[in-house]
Design a protein around this motif. Sequence first.
Motif, mmCIF file in Angstrom:
data_model
loop_
_atom_site.group_PDB
_atom_site.id
_atom_site.type_symbol
_atom_site.label_atom_id
_atom_site.label_comp_id
_atom_site.label_asym_id
_atom_site.label_seq_id
_atom_site.Cartn_x
_atom_site.Cartn_y
_atom_site.Cartn_z
ATOM 1 N N LEU A 266 0.746 -1.339 0.139
ATOM 2 C CA LEU A 266 0.113 0.069 -0.038
ATOM 3 C C LEU A 266 0.811 1.246 -0.091
ATOM 4 O O LEU A 266 0.454 2.404 -0.519
ATOM 5 C CB LEU A 266 -1.015 0.007 1.282
ATOM 6 N N LEU A 267 1.943 1.281 0.351
ATOM 7 C CA LEU A 267 3.021 2.272 0.582
ATOM 8 C C LEU A 267 3.294 3.198 -0.784
ATOM 9 O O LEU A 267 3.136 4.333 -0.659
ATOM 10 C CB LEU A 267 4.209 1.824 1.253
ATOM 11 N N PRO A 268 3.772 2.409 -1.859
ATOM 12 C CA PRO A 268 3.922 3.211 -3.124
ATOM 13 C C PRO A 268 2.778 3.859 -3.332
ATOM 14 O O PRO A 268 2.865 5.045 -4.121
ATOM 15 C CB PRO A 268 4.335 2.017 -3.915
ATOM 16 N N GLU A 269 1.481 3.336 -3.396
ATOM 17 C CA GLU A 269 0.318 3.711 -3.917
ATOM 18 C C GLU A 269 0.133 5.169 -3.158
ATOM 19 O O GLU A 269 -0.255 6.171 -3.627
ATOM 20 C CB GLU A 269 -0.892 2.835 -3.743
ATOM 21 N N ILE A 270 0.364 5.175 -1.626
ATOM 22 C CA ILE A 270 0.281 6.604 -0.902
ATOM 23 C C ILE A 270 1.104 7.368 -1.462
ATOM 24 O O ILE A 270 1.135 8.716 -1.317
ATOM 25 C CB ILE A 270 0.364 6.081 0.524
ATOM 26 N N VAL A 271 2.704 7.302 -1.610
ATOM 27 C CA VAL A 271 3.522 8.023 -2.025
ATOM 28 C C VAL A 271 3.327 8.663 -3.264
ATOM 29 O O VAL A 271 3.253 10.027 -3.516
ATOM 30 C CB VAL A 271 4.805 7.270 -2.209
ATOM 31 N N GLU A 277 3.346 17.139 -3.566
ATOM 32 C CA GLU A 277 3.493 18.193 -2.218
ATOM 33 C C GLU A 277 5.042 17.516 -2.099
ATOM 34 O O GLU A 277 5.898 18.721 -1.712
ATOM 35 C CB GLU A 277 2.902 17.498 -1.159
ATOM 36 N N MET A 278 5.525 16.547 -2.232
ATOM 37 C CA MET A 278 6.867 16.064 -2.108
ATOM 38 C C MET A 278 7.769 16.749 -3.110
ATOM 39 O O MET A 278 8.922 17.212 -2.644
ATOM 40 C CB MET A 278 7.042 14.354 -2.075
ATOM 41 N N GLU A 279 7.339 16.940 -4.195
ATOM 42 C CA GLU A 279 8.046 17.681 -5.350
ATOM 43 C C GLU A 279 8.545 19.250 -4.938
ATOM 44 O O GLU A 279 9.553 19.673 -4.908
ATOM 45 C CB GLU A 279 7.578 17.518 -6.468
ATOM 46 N N GLU A 280 7.272 19.439 -4.609
ATOM 47 C CA GLU A 280 7.407 21.209 -3.990
ATOM 48 C C GLU A 280 8.268 21.306 -2.947
ATOM 49 O O GLU A 280 8.882 22.444 -2.734
ATOM 50 C CB GLU A 280 5.932 21.699 -3.643
ATOM 51 N N LYS A 281 8.294 20.492 -1.822
ATOM 52 C CA LYS A 281 9.049 20.680 -0.768
ATOM 53 C C LYS A 281 10.273 19.794 -0.829
ATOM 54 O O LYS A 281 11.434 20.054 0.094
ATOM 55 C CB LYS A 281 8.505 20.077 0.506
ATOM 56 N N GLU A 282 10.739 19.222 -1.938
ATOM 57 C CA GLU A 282 11.949 18.453 -2.203
ATOM 58 C C GLU A 282 12.244 17.593 -1.328
ATOM 59 O O GLU A 282 13.308 17.389 -0.758
ATOM 60 C CB GLU A 282 13.213 19.592 -2.338
ATOM 61 N N ILE A 283 11.090 16.621 -0.839
ATOM 62 C CA ILE A 283 11.115 15.674 0.198
ATOM 63 C C ILE A 283 11.396 14.259 -0.456
ATOM 64 O O ILE A 283 10.681 14.003 -1.321
ATOM 65 C CB ILE A 283 10.058 15.492 1.103
ATOM 66 N N LYS A 284 12.404 13.607 -0.131
ATOM 67 C CA LYS A 284 12.622 12.016 -0.534
ATOM 68 C C LYS A 284 11.961 11.100 0.535
ATOM 69 O O LYS A 284 12.442 11.208 1.356
ATOM 70 C CB LYS A 284 13.967 11.751 -0.670
ATOM 71 N N VAL A 285 11.173 10.226 0.120
ATOM 72 C CA VAL A 285 10.532 9.090 0.755
ATOM 73 C C VAL A 285 11.438 8.021 0.582
ATOM 74 O O VAL A 285 11.489 7.432 -0.731
ATOM 75 C CB VAL A 285 9.333 8.906 0.416
ATOM 76 N N ASN A 286 11.808 7.320 1.615
ATOM 77 C CA ASN A 286 12.585 6.155 1.709
ATOM 78 C C ASN A 286 11.807 4.862 2.222
ATOM 79 O O ASN A 286 11.448 4.931 3.420
ATOM 80 C CB ASN A 286 14.008 6.258 2.426
ATOM 81 N N LEU A 287 11.412 4.229 1.410
ATOM 82 C CA LEU A 287 10.511 2.807 1.858
ATOM 83 C C LEU A 287 11.479 1.904 2.347
ATOM 84 O O LEU A 287 12.533 1.838 2.110
ATOM 85 C CB LEU A 287 9.585 2.489 0.697
ATOM 86 N N PRO A 288 10.869 0.985 3.284
ATOM 87 C CA PRO A 288 11.727 -0.214 4.007
ATOM 88 C C PRO A 288 11.539 -1.350 3.092
ATOM 89 O O PRO A 288 11.025 -1.612 2.191
ATOM 90 C CB PRO A 288 10.862 -0.339 4.888
ATOM 91 N N VAL A 289 12.988 -1.958 3.216
ATOM 92 C CA VAL A 289 12.967 -3.323 2.405
ATOM 93 C C VAL A 289 13.034 -4.344 3.705
ATOM 94 O O VAL A 289 13.948 -4.267 4.613
ATOM 95 C CB VAL A 289 14.611 -3.364 1.725
#
Length: 430
Positions: A266-271, A277-289
Amino acid sequence: MVEPIDFTTSSVTKTEHLRRPKEPILIIEDKKENQVLLEGICKRIGVSYEVAENGKIAIEMAKIKSYSLYLVDLMMPVMDGKTFIAEQRKIDPRAIFMVQTAIDNTDDIIEIMKMGVYDYLIKPLHVEIVADRLEKALEYVYLKRMESVLIDEESKELKSQLEWLNYKESHRKTNEVNSELNSILNLKTTLMQGSGLGAMTTIIDSIEKMKKEVDRNYLIPKDFWDLLSENQNHNRTMLRGLDLAVETIQKNIKLETITSDELLTLLPEIVLEFHSEMEEKEIKVNLPVVKQNVKLEVDLNSIKIILHEIFTNGLKYSKTKSNFDIFVTFVDGYFCLSAKNNLIEDDYAKQLIHSEKKLVEPFYRIHPPVESFHHKEKFSLGLGLTMVDFLLHKHNGMFFIRNAIDHTTETKASCVIAEVFLPIQTQKGK
């Protein structure tokens, strides 16, 4: 040319004197001719005053003495009027300001009113108009002071009663002391922050001062109406959020067995939902392995709401050009999903250290609303984390949110960690 003033004339009655604060007005004006004009008007209406040549001097004067009203010129050297108002409001949030400006157009007037000033005067100053506006402003200050005194006295009485009620209630319900009152106070604060009801009240008050009657109809500037419409949209969103909160609380959840790997898909869908919003604030999301896979009993719709709120809360308060990290651990029979964001270090962040446990209370909010995330919030009004906590309890799980120091970077940084705990399902007999 400065208009001559008759200093022997005073329109002030004894009753009007009684409806004034005792402190002097502080005139903040750099031009000598305007100082003389304003001093003369103050003498005419019988009010004491002092003069500062710019905002910096005024700030220093206000540190050592109280003033009833600040009459501020917007254009000054060293420190202009807008900067002074912003700085003085930090020191004294209840300060009352009137501004004087030579700019007379709707956009600038709207910007002036957004600063939270009581009134504005257009240059060149007219003696009668200034005198009348000052009279009304001083009466307003007086009434606000009286209101504060009454509230303080009533609060003391109310506090005395509540302390007794709380003492009795603590013997019956130790963990729910005064929760109803806290919810009401939280709601009041939340409604008056940001866009929506609080802003609409201010705009309507401004319209009351500017409206014109023509042929038994009121003329309202378009910009003011647009602001009203914008804030009405925020109000509709708030009401939808309340409806969804009620629906969520009343709805029976249906638990089904899934694997933790299925939940993590479900996480990639939410990203993707928060891509702009992430692009505007230049935020990088790191998902778990994650290599370990366990069984969980969840209601998928509820889990989607929980994850959406975790992302909403984390991303909107994240620093620009930072990381939003998702971790998965397995602790004492629980699947734990943690979200860490680097926090914007401001005065609100300092309060988080002492208020972590309150964040799940209904309507409680430390930070003011983040307008750019308004359309992403399902609940608004500070209810998002309340719903996360509620839904996790329905899953026999837990929710924690806490302040921490990130030691993983070269420079230590303040961060917030939100943690979702779901019980791992084990097969019977094993």
